[in-house]
Design an enzyme around this catalytic site. Structure first.
Site, PDB file in Angstrom:
ATOM      1  N   ILE A 115     -35.546  -0.202 -10.004  1.00 22.49           N
ATOM      2  CA  ILE A 115     -35.533  -1.583 -10.469  1.00 22.49           C
ATOM      3  C   ILE A 115     -36.626  -1.823 -11.516  1.00 22.49           C
ATOM      4  CG2 ILE A 115     -37.071  -2.384  -8.639  1.00 22.49           C
ATOM      5  CD1 ILE A 115     -35.435  -4.957  -8.530  1.00 22.49           C
ATOM      6  N   GLY A 162     -33.479   1.869  -6.482  1.00 20.89           N
ATOM      7  CA  GLY A 162     -32.113   1.428  -6.720  1.00 20.89           C
ATOM      8  C   GLY A 162     -31.171   2.554  -7.092  1.00 20.89           C
ATOM      9  N   ASP A 166     -29.524   3.602  -3.976  1.00 18.40           N
ATOM     10  CA  ASP A 166     -28.485   2.617  -3.655  1.00 18.40           C
ATOM     11  C   ASP A 166     -27.219   2.903  -4.450  1.00 18.40           C
ATOM     12  OD1 ASP A 166     -29.926   0.532  -1.918  1.00 18.40           O
ATOM     13  OD2 ASP A 166     -31.241   0.597  -3.653  1.00 18.40           O
ATOM     14  N   GLU A 226     -38.548   1.520  -1.674  1.00 15.87           N
ATOM     15  CA  GLU A 226     -38.762   0.080  -1.472  1.00 15.87           C
ATOM     16  C   GLU A 226     -39.959  -0.268  -0.585  1.00 15.87           C
ATOM     17  OE1 GLU A 226     -34.629   0.377  -3.065  1.00 15.87           O
ATOM     18  OE2 GLU A 226     -35.923   1.559  -1.745  1.00 15.87           O
ATOM     19  N   ASP A 247     -32.391  -3.424   0.122  1.00 13.91           N
ATOM     20  CA  ASP A 247     -31.438  -4.474   0.508  1.00 13.91           C
ATOM     21  C   ASP A 247     -30.136  -4.467  -0.281  1.00 13.91           C
ATOM     22  OD1 ASP A 247     -32.505  -5.342  -1.870  1.00 13.91           O
ATOM     23  OD2 ASP A 247     -33.266  -7.247  -1.121  1.00 13.91           O
TER      24      ASP A 247
END
Length: 310
Positions: free
Chosen positions: A100, A156, A159, A179, A187
């Site tokens: 991110i 990310g 993810d 994270e 999340d």
């Protein structure tokens, strides 16, 4: 109507994808307007294959605010693009992604709007669910997605890759659920998908709670990736070859397989079998079945059979 500007076509030359004549390729069936992305590059390296590249190399492919919405637009287009049968996803530059972009995303995360705590929380939940869709849209896309990872894949990035169907990486790749190091629980998909991908809740907990790096050899042994290549050039050539094998098969069979694999992952065996029976009671009526059977009798390969677009 939305379409993509194909900045360059790619030719396979000694395992390299080299730019050739620039061309515009529209992924819409109608309309003359074109639209390009600021964080993604979308090209068509071969028939029926779409290459989506995270294209912010100067920012270590950090995921900016624009990225989160462009991914949704991109994969929603791919989902209904009859010219595309399989997707390759990779990162431009020296690494896959640094995760991110905290500087660009800070206002959304740290300063959500709202007149009181309830409204702040409501709006923050809306932001989080919007970001979750960025990677869920990969999973919802009926076209198989091969992700090719080189170098670091952080935060990310994990993810993203866990929402893909096939994961490849280079020998120098490493993965990090980052994270907890920035004060939050992942999340947007890692905690929900990674346990299903590698099958060890103990290892998932270790990675998520310590933020330690997982290198390519461990990623291969635990099932996070299925193949490891010596370098990016070899990996992209391998990804293109694999995509070609998938694209040569019946799109009815391929997309039905992906949809049922995802469904069965989230449901019991009995439910999965019932869903499969309902699915195939119509899909078995495709002409592709007879074409494939005839090709087998004639000892033809899949690439010698012409299947209609889907």
């Amino acid at each position: 109507q939305m379409s993509f500007i194909i900045r360059s076509a790619f030719a396979k030359n000694r395992g390299l994808w080299s730019p050739v004549l620039g061309a515009v390729r529209t992924m819409s069936s109608a309309g003359d307007s074109t639209s390009s992305f600021t964080t993604l590059s979308v090209t068509r390296p071969a028939d029926s294959i779409t290459h989506v590249e995270l294209n912010r190399p100067e920012k270590r492919n950090a995921m900016s605010r624009a990225f989160w919405s462009e991914m949704v637009d991109c994969f929603n287009e791919i989902a209904v693009d009859a010219e595309c049968r399989v997707v390759i996803f990779s990162g431009a530059g020296k690494l896959f992604t640094s995760g991110i972009d905290l500087m660009d995303m800070a206002s959304d995360i740290l300063q959500p709007e709202g007149d009181d705590q309830a409204r702040v929380s409501w709006n923050l939940r809306r932001v989080i669910t919007k970001y979750q869709e960025t990677f869920s849209v990969i999973e919802k896309c009926p076209k198989p997605v091969i992700v090719a990872v080189h170098g670091p894949c952080i935060g990310g990035g994990v993810d993203l890759i866990t929402a893909c169907d096939i994961r490849l990486c280079t020998q120098d790749a490493w993965f990090q659920v980052k994270e907890v190091d920035i004060g939050l629980a992942a999340d947007v998909g890692t905690l929900q998908r990674l346990p299903n991908v590698i099958g060890s809740r103990s290892l998932v907990s270790e990675l998520a709670l310590t933020a330690r790096k997982m290198y390519s050899d461990e990623a291969k042994s635990c099932g996070l990736v299925s193949r490891v290549f010596p370098d990016k050039e070899a990996m992209m050539a391998g990804a293109l070859e694999m995509a070609g094998e998938i694209a040569a098969r019946s799109p009815v069979a391929v997309q039905g397989t992906k949809i049922n694999l995802v469904y069965s992952r989230d449901h019991g065996v009995t439910e999965g079998l019932n869903y499969m029976a309902t699915w195939n009671m119509s899909m078995l009526q495709t002409h592709d079945l007879m074409k494939s059977a005839q090709a087998a009798i004639e000892k033809k390969g899949p690439k010698e059979v012409i299947f209609s677009k889907l």
